[in-house]
Design an enzyme around this catalytic site. Structure first.
Site, PDB file in Angstrom:
ATOM      1  N   VAL A  68      49.781  26.290 136.566  1.00 44.90           N
ATOM      2  CA  VAL A  68      50.611  25.949 135.293  1.00 44.90           C
ATOM      3  C   VAL A  68      50.303  24.584 134.934  1.00 44.90           C
ATOM      4  O   VAL A  68      50.136  23.780 135.803  1.00 44.90           O
ATOM      5  CB  VAL A  68      51.904  26.348 135.392  1.00 44.90           C
ATOM      6  CG1 VAL A  68      52.441  27.838 135.661  1.00 44.90           C
ATOM      7  CG2 VAL A  68      52.708  25.603 136.347  1.00 44.90           C
ATOM      8  N   SER A  69      50.560  24.277 133.741  1.00 41.07           N
ATOM      9  CA  SER A  69      50.448  22.704 133.418  1.00 41.07           C
ATOM     10  C   SER A  69      51.344  21.634 133.639  1.00 41.07           C
ATOM     11  O   SER A  69      50.932  20.643 133.661  1.00 41.07           O
ATOM     12  CB  SER A  69      49.980  22.822 131.778  1.00 41.07           C
ATOM     13  OG  SER A  69      48.656  23.523 131.472  1.00 41.07           O
ATOM     14  N   SER A  70      52.860  22.313 133.492  1.00 39.18           N
ATOM     15  CA  SER A  70      53.789  21.260 133.518  1.00 39.18           C
ATOM     16  C   SER A  70      54.700  21.731 134.677  1.00 39.18           C
ATOM     17  O   SER A  70      55.006  23.086 134.742  1.00 39.18           O
ATOM     18  CB  SER A  70      54.293  21.136 132.224  1.00 39.18           C
ATOM     19  OG  SER A  70      55.027  22.121 131.733  1.00 39.18           O
TER      20      SER A  70
END
Length: 207
Positions: A68-70
């Site tokens: 996931v990105s964050s």
């Protein structure tokens, strides 16, 4: 014509002694080929075989990679990993390792991504399972797939688009736009500076 190596040359190639080659020849571990005169020699095929003899046995793994990105998406990461575990279970894959990572799909220096690349380079990965293409990388996916397959690995994509958040795609696209905008601004500024230099009158030479 196939390249032939004399015992001395061949021993240097594989970092072994000529005596070791004689031992391997007698034991049948690596039989030498012989000319009608009885002189021993080795070929490229023998070279590849000898190098494999020294290669340690590597257990090839089934790896699940999730991303996931964050940090705000931590729960999404957990759900993604659980979904991939169920996916593998349904197909009879026994997972050796689940690699989880938090980082943008445009960042190709992510620590776990680089570790995965090193494992592939070392031919440690038998099967790599991902939820969707963009979990691995946003661009250049075909190259990654080629790299994996040429290192004796197989890629399995679940195509679970629900596990590929749309918001991440928007953020990555915005990052690309910002990058190009910054470059465009820099080019415009550079162009103005060049134009200014060209338009300035040349200094008068005093004699």
């Amino acid at each position: 014509m196939e390249k032939r190596y004399k015992p001395g040359e061949f021993a240097l190639k594989i970092n072994r002694s000529v005596g070791t080659l004689r031992l391997w020849d007698r034991s049948g571990k690596l039989p030498a080929k012989r000319l009608p005169s009885g002189q021993r020699y080795y070929t490229e095929e023998d070279l590849n075989k000898a190098l494999r003899l020294d290669r340690p046995l590597i257990k090839k793994k089934i790896i699940v990679y999730t991303r996931v990105s964050s940090p705000k998406q931590k729960q999404d990461l957990i759900r993604q990993s659980e979904a991939m575990e169920q996916f593998c279970l349904a197909r009879g894959y026994i997972i050796d390792e689940v690699i989880e990572e938090i980082g943008g799909g445009l960042n190709y220096t992510r620590p776990q991504f680089l570790r995965l690349m090193k494992m592939i380079e070392n031919r440690e990965v038998k099967i790599l399972v991902i939820a969707f293409k963009d979990r691995l990388c946003r661009f250049g996916f075909e190259y990654f797939e080629y790299f994996l397959t040429t290192h004796e690995g197989k890629l399995v994509i679940a195509n679970a688009q629900t596990l590929s958040p749309q918001q991440e795609l928007i953020e990555d696209l915005m990052a690309v736009i910002h990058s190009f905008s910054s470059r465009l601004y820099g080019l415009r500024k550079y162009k103005k500076e060049i134009s200014k230099i060209i338009s300035e009158p040349e200094p008068t030479e005093i004699r």
